[in-house]
Design an enzyme around this catalytic site. Structure first.
Site, mmCIF file in Angstrom:
data_model
loop_
_atom_site.group_PDB
_atom_site.id
_atom_site.type_symbol
_atom_site.label_atom_id
_atom_site.label_comp_id
_atom_site.label_asym_id
_atom_site.label_seq_id
_atom_site.Cartn_x
_atom_site.Cartn_y
_atom_site.Cartn_z
ATOM 1 N N ASP A 1 -2.961 7.924 -21.614
ATOM 2 C CA ASP A 1 -3.775 6.906 -22.138
ATOM 3 C C ASP A 1 -4.084 6.736 -20.935
ATOM 4 O O ASP A 1 -2.748 7.437 -19.779
ATOM 5 C CB ASP A 1 -2.813 6.279 -22.303
ATOM 6 C CG ASP A 1 -1.556 5.283 -21.869
ATOM 7 O OD1 ASP A 1 -0.797 6.219 -21.561
ATOM 8 O OD2 ASP A 1 -1.133 4.341 -21.378
ATOM 9 N N GLU A 2 -4.994 6.030 -20.317
ATOM 10 C CA GLU A 2 -5.395 5.350 -19.681
ATOM 11 C C GLU A 2 -5.276 6.197 -18.074
ATOM 12 O O GLU A 2 -4.321 5.303 -17.334
ATOM 13 C CB GLU A 2 -3.939 4.455 -18.933
ATOM 14 C CG GLU A 2 -4.375 3.420 -20.536
ATOM 15 C CD GLU A 2 -3.385 2.000 -19.378
ATOM 16 O OE1 GLU A 2 -4.107 0.882 -19.537
ATOM 17 O OE2 GLU A 2 -2.490 2.147 -19.017
ATOM 18 N N VAL A 3 -6.340 7.418 -18.075
ATOM 19 C CA VAL A 3 -6.253 8.362 -17.173
ATOM 20 C C VAL A 3 -6.938 7.346 -15.802
ATOM 21 O O VAL A 3 -8.551 7.652 -16.525
ATOM 22 C CB VAL A 3 -6.681 9.852 -17.478
ATOM 23 C CG1 VAL A 3 -6.513 9.953 -16.383
ATOM 24 C CG2 VAL A 3 -5.688 10.100 -18.260
#
Lengths: 546, 548
Positions: free
Chosen positions: A342-344
């Site tokens: 997630d959330e790169v």
């Protein structure tokens, strides 16, 4: 015909006592306590019939035994330990009683609960899986009650249900009504996520939470074990990861023994431990003990000294991941590992000239999602080689990474959860839902109702799509949670999620839920769990652990 | 010159670790931990100078003693108990150490803290009051440090400050720097309100909260002891009140012995216990054990079976109140009693024909506020006759009830704009006031809400200097709808800590970054002392909470 149970737990709630609230938001109608015909059962079984006939239970004579025909006998320590545990829940710390049994008369007594594992393989020494049979049938009758379950997992749930049927009559005598229950979970994956990176959670906290999960028939502990702030997992292969990445290398780490203890403690309660090692983002703490793992960020033409996500262009990265996940696959017996994803944040990758060059060579243009996919696909291959299945956060699916058909996609972004569930299942992937159940978000009032009202299958989709939803998880992220406040913040708010994931779809009566949950909360308190109150009320036995 | 204290408490906070937050509201800028030059002092003293010179403290040789000249000696058990308490805070549960003291050399050692009560009357056996002298001066130096205070109350605060100056060096050795402190509170009334009616709070919870209050120099426990849901106060004069009005007549009541214990436990920590018996509203539970006390509500021409506020038109009501408050005045030694008076709902009064008739007779017209005032004025006369002062919620003032000039008015309503104009109105009418509006800690939200509490200033309203001086303090309120023994402590602390500093420290102490650093370490100290105070942000404490 049914009767009112739980005399000893009567609560009092006044309609007019919400004083001194300058601008109270009345989102929810006030709920009045009325004893439920289902007593304090939580989560509500699929089928339950409670009769008016009641029996007494005496701590000196009542026994939980293995049925003659049972596939699991005294050598099944999972069950033997469970018998002791539930005996203690039912009778508390019983002082030795010198009851003159011969002279007792009066109401009928229930002497025995026989536990009968009906399938040849009880799975007593195995681990629970996503396809474990958790069903059970319980017949409470005199003189012997019978709990039938194909596997030990169902027997554990049945013991919890039995213990919830026991109540104190007005003279304090332990009582139970003749009852028949036929029960199984609506969803196979019913989880709680705890985050041991933003705050270290002492083993004691994790174990007592597993205990409480079992009281709710939760069966997955999603252990978000490492993240940016700290790396408490002590890796045998790469000990520098926790030596340098934990908050403290001795007092704030999970040793292999700790991890083993958590896994076994969970197994004995029918709970899977699914570990999450989130990459390529959320990895700041990894970089401290593993040089060159993270991408060096640049300020102009020079490295800025800060680091971004895992560096996806170095062979050394994949060599590391291969060794690391090989270890993880042996340490954690569960068939699944959660790979995060997630959330790169692409800012750092964009700043790095080596990455830019690589993007060109690969023909990725300026689409850094392609670089992310490049990394993830290599990672998935690595994990596949360890014979594990994987769960990933929804972004990996959203960004078009090629996934194996048996990938589990974990939906967490609340603004678009319904359409995401449609898309994921339309693509044929199984999915678990967390978006509406971020319990780290707190507000004044009874937010459990909001969690309770969620229907995981309310998205647009075919029956086949709906069947791809294997469950959900309540998430308690750790920014503001540690050993001081975890339990009262999580319970009984997560209890609402437990019922939504276990009970039949039609179980939606919020007034009945309030009544059962109020008494259930007092039962948690009596069992030593500091579960916070729902509303102005009291418990016969208030929390003593302060 | 000052140095960085609190090595053992170093925290780590990363700027980028707030992951997985779909719609996080960034109301507050992220605060980064940087050791404060004031170490972990909380609340910050009025004047403090910390030097670079440091001394070691050994549990086997360090002693807290009465100065020869002190107005309080070994017979002052308040101080003797405090010495033991603070010794334990500083050294923990010390195992017997067999140190060969003769052989020790090395850094300078601090051997003694002398406590010197400078006024002839130490007030050791008295109760703290709103005008108690709480000041103290502390000089940490070798070989003997001195804590001077006119009264024991200041000495208690000074001991807390001294204990907060002690830190562990990198080898775990207890250390303290040469320091001089001169300290006194900005406001005289610094309180915490707990509500034992909506949920019963076991005595243990109340006592441990008093303990934590003392660590913050709070000096008023506002005990909102009864309300609509339950009446746990066991009255000797009217035992039916709790027998019938408590959640349970034995397990959920405060006996006279319990109340005494709370008052004494608080006194030993310099804390006043101000009881609140809120009338005429918020009295549903009173009606169960005292027939005819509440107004019968009517549905049309018939009693509906429900009851409203206290019935203000019966003589029996005032006879009851006279006896009841006479008891209260002897049970609670504090000079003030909180009389409530908030949120009176007129619906029931309006429905009752006897009340209507009374309104006519008195010439009140349809103005039920006049009836409320009628009741309150009679009540105030009753309480005045017991020689107590009183505190009332703001509505009593708003509704124009005639008040004694020394009445304390407690402001709880409204947003910043509204409470500030209320404070201006009250003080321009010449009354003393207390602020709680910005400090309703029962209201919770995601994230770090303590900066909001920290920034509120009770004297921040339009008014003259004379008006500002009528603000005697404030209280953090933790109403009990959703709070009981299971969650009270982590919900209250360290959020109430922000209020503690606002009410004690100088007005100019507003640096939120410095506050964050001190508070982070202070929170870990609370945890180490066994208080489950919740975390401020992603971080760790060297000693995590062990009490689970």
């Amino acid at each position: 015909m049914t009767v009112l149970l739980g005399v000893a737990f009567t609560l009092l709630t006044l309609g007019s006592c919400w004083g001194h609230q300058p601008d109270r938001l009345d989102q929810e109608p006030e709920l009045a306590f009325q004893p439920s015909k289902y007593g304090s059962l939580w989560p509500l079984p699929q089928k339950v019939q409670i009769s008016e006939v009641s029996f007494k239970l005496s701590s000196s004579s009542f026994r939980i035994t293995d049925a003659k025909e049972s596939a699991a006998g005294p050598s099944c320590s999972l069950l033997q330990q469970a018998y002791r545990r539930y005996f203690e829940y039912i009778f508390g710390d019983v002082k030795t009683q010198n009851v003159n049994k011969g002279s007792r008369k009066g109401p009928a007594e229930l002497l025995e609960l026989q536990v009968w594992i009906t399938s040849p393989d009880s799975e007593c020494d195995g681990y629970p899986t996503v396809s474990s049979d958790e069903s059970y049938e319980l017949s409470v009758d005199q003189p012997v009650s019978v709990l039938k379950a194909p596997k030990v997992w169902g027997a554990l749930h049945g013991l919890e249900t039995f213990s919830q049927l026991v109540y104190e009559d007005e003279y304090g005598a332990k009582s139970i009504n003749a009852t028949s229950v036929s029960d199984f979970p609506r969803f196979a994956h019913r989880g709680i996520l705890l985050d041991s990176s933003r705050h270290f959670l002492p083993i004691k906290v994790i174990l007592s939470n597993l205990e409480t999960m079992a009281m709710h028939k939760f069966n997955v502990f999603h252990w978000h074990i490492v993240d940016d702030p700290s790396f408490p997992y002590l890796s045998r292969t790469f000990p520098d990861l926790s030596r340098k990445g934990a908050y403290h290398p001795y007092t704030h780490v999970y040793t292999p023994t700790d991890v083993k203890m958590v896994i076994e403690f969970a197994r004995l309660r029918g709970i899977r431990v699914v570990s999450e090692f989130d990459t390529p983002g959320h990895t700041q703490s990894w970089g401290k003990g593993q040089p060159d793992l993270l991408t060096p960020c640049y300020a102009g033409s020079k490295p800025s000294g800060t680091f971004g996500p895992v560096n996806p262009i170095l062979n050394s990265t994949y060599t590391f991941m291969r060794q690391f996940f090989k270890e993880v696959s042996t340490v954690f017996p569960d068939a699944y590992v959660h790979l995060g994803g997630d959330e790169v944040d692409f800012t750092c990758w964009k700043s790095n000239p080596d990455i830019q060059k690589f993007m060109e060579q690969q023909g990725f243009g300026q689409d850094y999602r392609k670089l992310e996919s490049f990394y993830i696909q290599k990672l998935l291959d690595i994990v596949t080689a360890t014979n594990k299945g994987y769960i990933i956060w929804q972004e990996v699916f959203d960004n078009g990474v090629k996934l194996k058909p048996d990938t589990v996609v974990h939906v967490w972004i609340s603004s678009s959860a319904n359409s995401e569930m449609s898309n994921v299942t339309a693509s044929g992937y199984t999915t678990i839902l967390s978006a509406p159940w971020y319990l780290d978000y707190i507000s004044t009032g009874q937010d459990w109702q909001k969690y309770y009202k969620v229907e995981p299958l309310s998205f647009n989709g075919t029956e086949k799509q709906k069947n791809l939803v294997i469950g959900g998880e309540a998430c308690l992220w750790g920014e503001y949670v540690d050993a001081t406040n975890l339990t009262p913040r999580l319970w009984p708010r997560a209890s609402a999620v437990a019922e939504r994931l276990w009970s039949a779809k039609e179980v939606t009566d919020i007034t009945d839920a309030y009544s059962r949950l109020s008494v259930h909360r007092c039962r948690l308190v009596q069992r030593g769990v500091p579960a916070q109150p729902l509303s102005p009320s009291f418990c016969p036995h208030e929390y003593k652990g302060v």
